[in-house]
Motif scaffolding. Structure first.
Motif, short mmCIF file in Angstrom:
data_model
loop_
_atom_site.label_atom_id
_atom_site.label_comp_id
_atom_site.label_asym_id
_atom_site.label_seq_id
_atom_site.Cartn_x
_atom_site.Cartn_y
_atom_site.Cartn_z
N GLY A 93 0.80 -1.21 0.00
CA GLY A 93 0.00 0.00 0.00
C GLY A 93 0.83 1.27 0.00
N TYR A 94 0.13 2.38 0.13
CA TYR A 94 0.74 3.70 0.14
C TYR A 94 0.00 4.51 1.18
CZ TYR A 94 3.90 6.96 -2.02
OH TYR A 94 4.96 7.79 -2.24
N ASP A 95 0.70 5.32 1.95
CA ASP A 95 0.07 6.07 3.04
C ASP A 95 0.49 7.54 2.97
OD1 ASP A 95 -1.33 6.67 5.36
OD2 ASP A 95 -0.45 5.05 6.52
N TRP A 96 -0.43 8.40 3.33
CA TRP A 96 -0.20 9.83 3.46
C TRP A 96 -0.77 10.21 4.81
CZ3 TRP A 96 -3.55 13.94 4.21
CH2 TRP A 96 -3.04 15.23 3.94
N VAL A 97 0.04 10.85 5.66
CA VAL A 97 -0.43 11.23 6.99
C VAL A 97 -0.29 12.74 7.17
CG1 VAL A 97 0.00 9.02 8.10
CG2 VAL A 97 1.80 10.72 8.06
N TYR A 98 -1.21 13.30 7.94
CA TYR A 98 -1.23 14.75 8.21
C TYR A 98 -1.52 14.94 9.69
CZ TYR A 98 -2.70 19.64 8.02
OH TYR A 98 -2.82 20.99 8.22
N ALA A 99 -0.60 15.57 10.41
CA ALA A 99 -0.77 15.81 11.84
C ALA A 99 -1.75 16.97 12.06
CB ALA A 99 0.57 16.13 12.49
N LEU A 100 -2.80 16.70 12.82
CA LEU A 100 -3.79 17.73 13.14
C LEU A 100 -3.46 18.43 14.45
CD1 LEU A 100 -7.05 15.76 12.27
CD2 LEU A 100 -6.13 17.72 11.03
N ASN A 101 -3.30 17.64 15.52
CA ASN A 101 -3.01 18.16 16.86
C ASN A 101 -2.02 17.24 17.54
OD1 ASN A 101 -5.00 20.38 17.09
ND2 ASN A 101 -6.47 18.72 16.84
N GLY A 102 -1.13 17.81 18.33
CA GLY A 102 -0.13 17.00 19.02
C GLY A 102 1.06 16.74 18.13
N THR A 103 1.90 15.83 18.57
CA THR A 103 3.13 15.50 17.85
C THR A 103 3.10 14.03 17.47
OG1 THR A 103 4.28 17.13 19.21
CG2 THR A 103 5.64 15.60 17.98
N LEU A 104 3.23 13.75 16.17
CA LEU A 104 3.20 12.39 15.65
C LEU A 104 4.62 11.92 15.36
CD1 LEU A 104 1.53 9.97 14.52
CD2 LEU A 104 1.62 11.12 12.31
N ARG A 105 4.99 10.80 15.96
CA ARG A 105 6.29 10.20 15.68
C ARG A 105 6.08 9.16 14.58
NH1 ARG A 105 9.81 6.26 19.56
NH2 ARG A 105 11.58 6.01 18.15
N LEU A 106 6.85 9.28 13.51
CA LEU A 106 6.80 8.35 12.40
C LEU A 106 8.19 7.74 12.23
CD1 LEU A 106 5.75 7.02 9.76
CD2 LEU A 106 6.17 9.22 8.63
N VAL A 107 8.27 6.44 12.42
CA VAL A 107 9.52 5.74 12.16
C VAL A 107 9.33 5.06 10.81
CG1 VAL A 107 11.10 3.93 12.92
CG2 VAL A 107 9.98 5.40 14.60
N LEU A 108 10.17 5.40 9.87
CA LEU A 108 10.07 4.90 8.50
C LEU A 108 11.44 4.36 8.10
CD1 LEU A 108 8.40 4.56 5.94
CD2 LEU A 108 8.93 6.92 5.36
N GLY A 109 11.57 3.04 8.17
CA GLY A 109 12.88 2.44 7.92
C GLY A 109 13.85 2.90 8.99
N GLU A 110 14.95 3.52 8.57
CA GLU A 110 15.96 4.00 9.52
C GLU A 110 15.73 5.45 9.93
OE1 GLU A 110 19.90 3.13 8.18
OE2 GLU A 110 19.37 1.07 7.67
N HIS A 111 14.67 6.06 9.40
CA HIS A 111 14.37 7.46 9.69
C HIS A 111 13.36 7.56 10.84
CE1 HIS A 111 16.44 8.56 6.01
NE2 HIS A 111 15.73 7.62 5.39
N ASP A 112 13.66 8.42 11.80
CA ASP A 112 12.78 8.67 12.93
C ASP A 112 12.33 10.12 12.82
OD1 ASP A 112 11.45 8.74 15.37
OD2 ASP A 112 13.00 7.58 16.39
N LEU A 113 11.07 10.34 12.40
CA LEU A 113 10.57 11.68 12.11
C LEU A 113 9.56 12.14 13.15
CD1 LEU A 113 9.84 10.91 8.37
CD2 LEU A 113 11.87 12.06 9.26
N ILE A 114 9.53 13.43 13.39
CA ILE A 114 8.53 14.05 14.26
C ILE A 114 7.71 15.00 13.40
CG2 ILE A 114 8.13 15.56 16.24
CD1 ILE A 114 9.24 12.83 17.04
N LEU A 115 6.39 14.75 13.32
CA LEU A 115 5.49 15.63 12.57
C LEU A 115 4.69 16.48 13.55
CD1 LEU A 115 4.07 13.13 9.90
CD2 LEU A 115 6.00 14.70 9.68
N LYS A 116 4.73 17.79 13.34
CA LYS A 116 3.98 18.73 14.17
C LYS A 116 2.69 19.10 13.44
CE LYS A 116 8.16 20.41 16.28
NZ LYS A 116 9.21 21.36 16.25
N PRO A 117 1.73 19.72 14.12
CA PRO A 117 0.47 20.09 13.47
C PRO A 117 0.72 20.86 12.16
CG PRO A 117 0.28 20.45 15.81
CD PRO A 117 1.73 20.10 15.54
#
Length: 159
Positions: A93-117
């Motif tokens: 599959g394929y995913d698209w995420v959008y942070a609305l409120n709070g802080t979303l942590r996304l670990v994607l392979g070796e990348h550790d990302l923080i998405l803010k609103p």
């Protein structure tokens, strides 16, 4: 159709009710069935698999779910731990995420990302990935999920 738990099927009042219902239904030429829970081994498998179901992750009213095509969901995750070890998953599959409120942590392979609103990420779901809230508090985000190769169409500017 009558539905009763397996342990109640032998009770006299249930047997009487079912026989009366069977007679009334079949006298009209209709088919009559009694349904119960699955066999014990199947039920144990269902209970085992249910342990992996996280109903609290899904909004009971998805933003948009239709036959085929991209499906949209709104997720709310409780506050997590910044030291949490992510349980990476892979799937087609394929995913698209959008942070609305709070802080979303996304670990994607070796990348550790923080998405803010207001921030978004788009990725193929075959590489190992994981979502979670940070220790800062709960997170609310939108997710558009599509079949392999099916991506959300993002426009940077009108036109």
């Amino acid at each position: 159709m009558d539905v009763k738990p397996r342990h109640r099927l032998k009770k006299p009042e249930v047997v009487f009710t079912f026989s009366w219902t069977r007679e009334a239904v079949t006298s009209r030429g209709w088919r009559y069935e009694v349904w119960s829970e699955p066999a014990p081994a199947v039920l144990e498998n269902i209970r085992f698999l249910a342990d992996y179901c996280r109903v609290w992750l899904f909004d009971p009213d998805p933003v948009g779910v239709g036959p085929g095509g991209i499906q949209a969901y709104k997720f709310v995750l409780p506050a997590g731990s910044d030291a949490a070890e992510p349980d990476l998953r892979t799937h087609e599959g394929y995913d698209w995420v959008y942070a609305l409120n709070g802080t979303l942590r996304l670990v994607l392979g070796e990348h550790d990302l923080i998405l803010k609103p207001g921030e978004a990420a788009e990725f193929d779901t075959r590489p190992p990935h994981w979502f979670g809230a940070t220790g800062a508090g709960p997170v609310e985000y939108l997710s558009l999920m599509g079949k392999q190769g099916e991506r959300a169409h993002v426009r940077a500017a009108p036109g």
